[in-house]
Design an enzyme around this catalytic site. Structure first.
Site, PDB file in Angstrom:
ATOM      1  N   SER A  46     -42.135  30.192   2.883  1.00  0.00           N
ATOM      2  CA  SER A  46     -43.393  29.480   2.715  1.00  0.00           C
ATOM      3  C   SER A  46     -43.134  27.873   2.852  1.00  0.00           C
ATOM      4  O   SER A  46     -43.872  27.426   3.131  1.00  0.00           O
ATOM      5  CB  SER A  46     -44.019  29.796   1.308  1.00  0.00           C
ATOM      6  OG  SER A  46     -43.180  29.160   0.434  1.00  0.00           O
ATOM      7  N   LYS A  86     -42.174  19.330  -0.142  1.00  0.00           N
ATOM      8  CA  LYS A  86     -43.225  20.530   0.237  1.00  0.00           C
ATOM      9  C   LYS A  86     -44.440  20.132  -0.828  1.00  0.00           C
ATOM     10  O   LYS A  86     -44.438  19.580  -1.997  1.00  0.00           O
ATOM     11  CB  LYS A  86     -42.515  21.669  -0.406  1.00  0.00           C
ATOM     12  CG  LYS A  86     -43.344  23.022  -0.095  1.00  0.00           C
ATOM     13  CD  LYS A  86     -42.449  24.259  -0.561  1.00  0.00           C
ATOM     14  CE  LYS A  86     -43.088  25.660  -0.191  1.00  0.00           C
ATOM     15  NZ  LYS A  86     -42.484  26.921  -0.708  1.00  0.00           N
ATOM     16  N   SER A 104     -38.207  31.936   0.295  1.00  0.00           N
ATOM     17  CA  SER A 104     -39.087  30.932   1.004  1.00  0.00           C
ATOM     18  C   SER A 104     -38.336  29.509   1.347  1.00  0.00           C
ATOM     19  O   SER A 104     -38.977  28.794   2.101  1.00  0.00           O
ATOM     20  CB  SER A 104     -40.071  30.403  -0.067  1.00  0.00           C
ATOM     21  OG  SER A 104     -41.295  31.196   0.026  1.00  0.00           O
TER      22      SER A 104
END
Lengths: 476, 471
Positions: free
Chosen positions: B134, B59, B158
């Site tokens: 996310s 990420k 997330s």
């Protein structure tokens, strides 16, 4: 109107430590900019603080010295505000649980002492340093994250002299305990001053804070200027014009000027720093730290006073911990206080000053001085000889015993030398006459003759004394 | 037990890398999963680790030395960090190969994957749907089969929510099991490193390689006694699980959709599967009033911490420098132009709840409720091995309908996974079945530091459910 000023002090002091308080970069003075900077010090995204245990221990030490209550749990808070010298946008400090609260400390003041109430002392980090040039401003992050202790007093002072006595004494404690060099010239000590003025026996007046005073001499000026300003307003019936606000000292104007009013006061939005878990402070560790507290300057001063030392000597002997320790070491070895004091304040301190060395590093250690003074007391050497030996030990790094031995091998027998000198004077009437006629440099001729006669073994000091005795006697 | 990683280990490393490279480019073209693709990634010297030469994606909120790290925000556009996050550092030591930095909701603040500065991430199951957020790009990349595993971060859910939307495993270990050093923070007390894989065993393998105490993160702890993959195959008969009645009772929802009915029915099927495995499943109760506070408590705490955490973004030291004559103008312009409106909204909420006059009422109260819920969970975990719940009230929404405004009606079911963050509890999502051609997931949560047990139950349940929705 009898207007009484009341003053409270916030004293920030940079601590001494190997690394910064939450990062691993060095906490050291540097001539260069931005060379002691880690990722955390410039708040690179993702970095986390790690508490420096050395700083925590020193903070507990100072908290103990100030007789503060120490919290059970150690934790930190964020103080949030934007300023270019604050890379993270918040300062990690202690607002909810300072490392010490509700303390008190006795300080020397004039002929007596004062008890100063301490509101709290807390551990926090310093900001970066901004240098404003003509066209631009530069930021040096070397100072960002340097450990700071902020000591906050209750509003207990009523004169600038009291404030100065407090600051100087606290500074001395920091230096004695090695918590900080407390070097004002390097900006290691910075103060905020809170001042209010009110009629005697009335409640305290409106508090005005003057921020960022960076030298002790400026603190005195600030206090004078702010008291004068507030007194004038009160005396002219404009008491309500004294606002609760933050001001700063303008050196060129010699007065304080407004920074912001209470309405504009920054809301720092304090909350607990989530990246540092609450740490239970170990009671044994705190006990160990408390037991390690050295004798404070005030106690030493009182002790020296009882030994009959003069005020001036006490001031000199307690100025630095190392000097006081040296003195105490000599005392322990059994020497007379007044005599040691004279030796330290005289020959030793002048040597230290001249050579710019620490008393810890001189060759004339307390043991060596003790040996020398013992010989002196036993009468094996004269006062003058002792001073010469001290000078040799200090400057040539020889040991006292080495020097004493040399003295012993010399002909120091009064009678024998007396005889030799008498003979030489008798054998050299021409020189004696010339000496008396003003050629005083011939004195060295007689010394040389004695040395020649004794193959250099004559004690030069004694020899000179005896020669002088005879030559001057002849003169009478 | 299935494992993509162990299968990949059987392949020739250059072939594997080339295959994954091709996959990630395809996935990027389809789903827009990546901020940065490391096209010149090469194979490495073999190590003894199971992750040796296994390609993965990270990420974009993990600091990677020399590789742009943006947290999908314009405020960090072109920011190239000079240091490595601990997670990335440990993965480098295993010999795993970083193939891409993945798109996320800006700074992790969002659950849709539509707010990153490089655009919306699409769900590989249906490109009209969101991947969830996310950790959107990480989830989409793993779901499409591009890479064997991905690293994400989880502040509310997330990792676990996008995993559910994309039909994969999302594992958020106990707080502090994996170091957060180098993870660009959203809300420090809630942020966790998480792992996205297709199978539980892979999540256990990856987490086991990157866990451990870290001198850079004071909230990390010594887990050397924990071997995450060691108990995966243990029999779970006799294990006791509970679900929270108020969350799965259809009667608690006004105007339930058909989809919600199906999801809750499927949940009952999952419970039956567990019982067939010999586990005991019981119902526990937490007052509805308390559960309904979850979203606002989360908003309050996470926004407050975020406001402070993001204060370092001034454009002075890094990030694009704002225009302006004064320092204030420069900072204001950097932040005004850099943050999306959604972030600004959160920052304003955070600032508001921290203000002196509001702090007690909002921030402090939120902390109290958080503690209250965590205390209740601790008491349940004294008696039970894990909590089991559905992950969401719906399948992945359509991109056109996706926004981060609260779906008030189903808020409790949509937001309960935040309990895992409140308490730092280990929590994992595994895919359970297909509804309307899209995957749905099951969430399991256990007591702190009971990660081995949690993975064991998840692994056995995974085997039993035998989810066959692989893309």
């Amino acid at each position: 109107m009898n207007l009484i000023p009341t003053i409270g002090i916030e004293m920030h002091c940079e601590m001494k430590s190997n690394s910064k308080v939450f990062s691993t970069s060095a906490n050291t003075y540097s001539k260069h900019s931005n060379n002691h900077v880690s990722a955390l010090d410039i708040a690179l995204p993702g970095t986390l603080p790690v508490v420096n245990l050395e700083c925590v221990k020193k903070a507990i030490l100072m908290s103990s010295i100030l007789n503060c209550e120490i919290p059970e749990m150690l934790y930190f808070d964020r103080k949030n505000y934007y300023y270019p010298d604050l890379p993270k946008g918040y300062q990690i400090t202690q607002s909810h649980a300072p490392i010490g609260i509700n303390g008190k400390i006795e300080i020397p003041y004039k002929e007596s002492t004062l008890k100063i109430a301490i509101h709290d002392i807390h551990l926090e980090e310093d900001t970066a340093k901004i240098e404003h040039l003509m066209e631009e401003s530069l930021i040096n992050y070397n100072r960002a994250g340097v450990p700071l202790l902020e000591l906050v007093t209750e509003p207990v002072f009523h004169s600038k002299e009291e404030v100065l006595a407090f600051l100087e004494y606290i500074r001395k404690i920091y230096q004695y305990t090695d918590i900080s060099d407390a070097d004002v010239k390097r900006g290691q000590v910075r103060c905020d001053v809170n001042i209010s003025v009110a009629l005697e026996n009335e409640p305290l007046g409106t508090k005005v804070e003057i921020k960022g005073v960076n030298s002790f001499s400026n603190i005195l000026l600030v206090i004078d200027a702010e008291i004068a300003r507030q007194k004038e307003l009160i005396e002219n019936g404009k008491k309500e014009e004294i606002k609760q606000e933050t001001r700063r000292f303008d050196e060129s104007l010699g007065t304080t000027v407004r920074m912001r009013s209470k309405i504009d006061a920054i809301d720092y939005k304090y909350f607990v720093e989530p990246n540092i878990p609450k740490i239970k402070l170990d009671k044994t560790m705190i006990e160990q730290i408390k037991n390690s507290i050295i004798e404070l300057p005030l106690s030493r001063m009182n002790r020296y006073k009882e030994l009959g030392l003069s005020k001036e000597d006490i001031m000199i002997l307690t100025k630095e911990r190392n000097i006081s320790d040296y003195f105490d070491e000599c005392l322990k070895l059994g020497r007379d206080a007044k005599k040691i004091s004279n030796w330290i304040t005289g020959i030793i301190l002048s040597y230290i000053k001249k050579e710019d060395v620490s008393i810890l590093d001189i060759s004339l250690t307390p043991k060596e001085l003790n040996l020398l003074l013992t010989s002196l007391e036993e009468g094996t050497i004269s006062n003058k000889q002792a001073k010469e030996i001290a000078s040799i030990v200090l400057n040539e790094h020889k040991s006292v015993s080495e020097c004493l031995e040399k003295e012993n091998n010399q002909i120091s027998d009064d009678k024998l030398l007396d005889e030799i000198v008498q003979n030489i004077i008798a054998e050299n009437p021409t020189q004696v006459e010339a000496y008396h006629n003003g050629r005083t440099n011939l004195f060295n001729f007689f010394v040389g003759a004695v040395m020649k006669e004794t193959k250099g073994q004559a004690n030069p000091v004694l020899t000179k004394e005896i020669i002088a005795k005879y030559l001057n006697k002849e003169e009478e | 037990m299935k494992s993509i990683i162990l299968d990949a280990q059987k392949k020739e490393k250059n072939a594997l890398l080339e295959e994954c490279k091709k996959n990630i480019l395809e996935n990027q073209a389809q789903c827009n999963s990546c901020v940065t693709i490391i096209e010149d990634a090469t194979t490495k010297k073999e190590t003894s680790s199971l992750l040796s030469n296994i390609p993965y994606v990270l990420k974009d909120n993990f600091s990677t030395k020399g590789i742009e790290t943006t947290a999908s925000s314009n405020t960090l556009k072109n920011y190239i960090p000079p240091y490595d996050a601990t997670v990335y550092d440990r993965l480098n030591q295993t010999g795993a190969i970083l193939l891409a930095k993945t798109v996320m909701d800006e700074f992790g603040m969002g659950g849709t994957g539509t707010t990153g500065h490089t655009g919306t991430v699409k769900n590989p199951w249906n490109l009209e749907c969101i991947a969830g957020g996310s950790s959107a790009g990480s989830a989409a990349a793993v779901a499409s089969g591009a890479v064997p595993f991905a690293i994400g971060s989880d502040t509310g859910d997330s990792v676990r929510k996008p995993a559910a939307y994309c039909g994969i495993v999302g594992y958020k270990p106990t707080y502090g099991l994996i170091s957060r050093y180098g993870l660009i923070p959203f809300a420090s007390s809630l942020d966790h490193v998480g792992i996205l894989t297709k199978y539980v065993q892979d999540a256990a393998i990856v987490a086991n390689e990157i866990k451990g105490i870290d001198s850079h993160d004071m909230t990390s702890w010594d887990s050397s006694q924990i071997e995450l993959p060691s108990q995966l195959e243990k029999d779970i008969s006799g294990k006791k699980l509970f679900y929270i009645k108020e969350i799965v009772d259809i009667e608690n929802y006004q105007n339930p959709t058909e989809e919600l009915r199906i999801i809750l029915n499927q949940f009952q099927e999952v419970l039956k599967s567990l019982q067939e495995l010999g586990a005991v499943v019981e119902s526990k109760s937490i007052s509805k009033d308390l559960l309904e506070t979850l979203p606002s408590v989360y908003t309050c705490i996470s926004s407050a911490e975020a406001t402070s955490n993001l204060s370092n973004l001034t454009g002075i030291i890094y990030g694009p420098r704002g225009e302006g004559k004064t320092i204030e103008e420069i900072i204001v312009n950097h932040r005004t132009n850099g943050f999306s409106p959604l972030i600004k909204r959160r920052l304003i909420i955070g600032s508001y709840v921290l203000q002196k006059e509001n702090q007690e009422k909002y921030f402090e109260n939120a902390q109290r409720v958080r503690n209250q819920i965590v205390t209740i969970m601790h008491s349940f975990f004294k008696e039970y091995d894990a909590c089991i719940l559905p992950c969401a009230a719906s399948i992945a929404p359509k991109i056109a309908n996706a926004n981060d405004e609260m779906k008030q009606d189903f808020a409790v079911l949509e937001n309960h996974m935040v309990i895992g963050n409140f308490g730092g509890f280990p929590s994992i999502t595994i895919p359970s079945s297909i509804v309307s051609n899209m995957p749905i997931g099951i969430n399991l949560t256990a007591e702190q530091k009971e990660d081995e047990k949690l993975l064991n139950i998840a692994c056995k349940l995974e085997e039993k459910l035998n989810f066959k929705g692989g893309l």
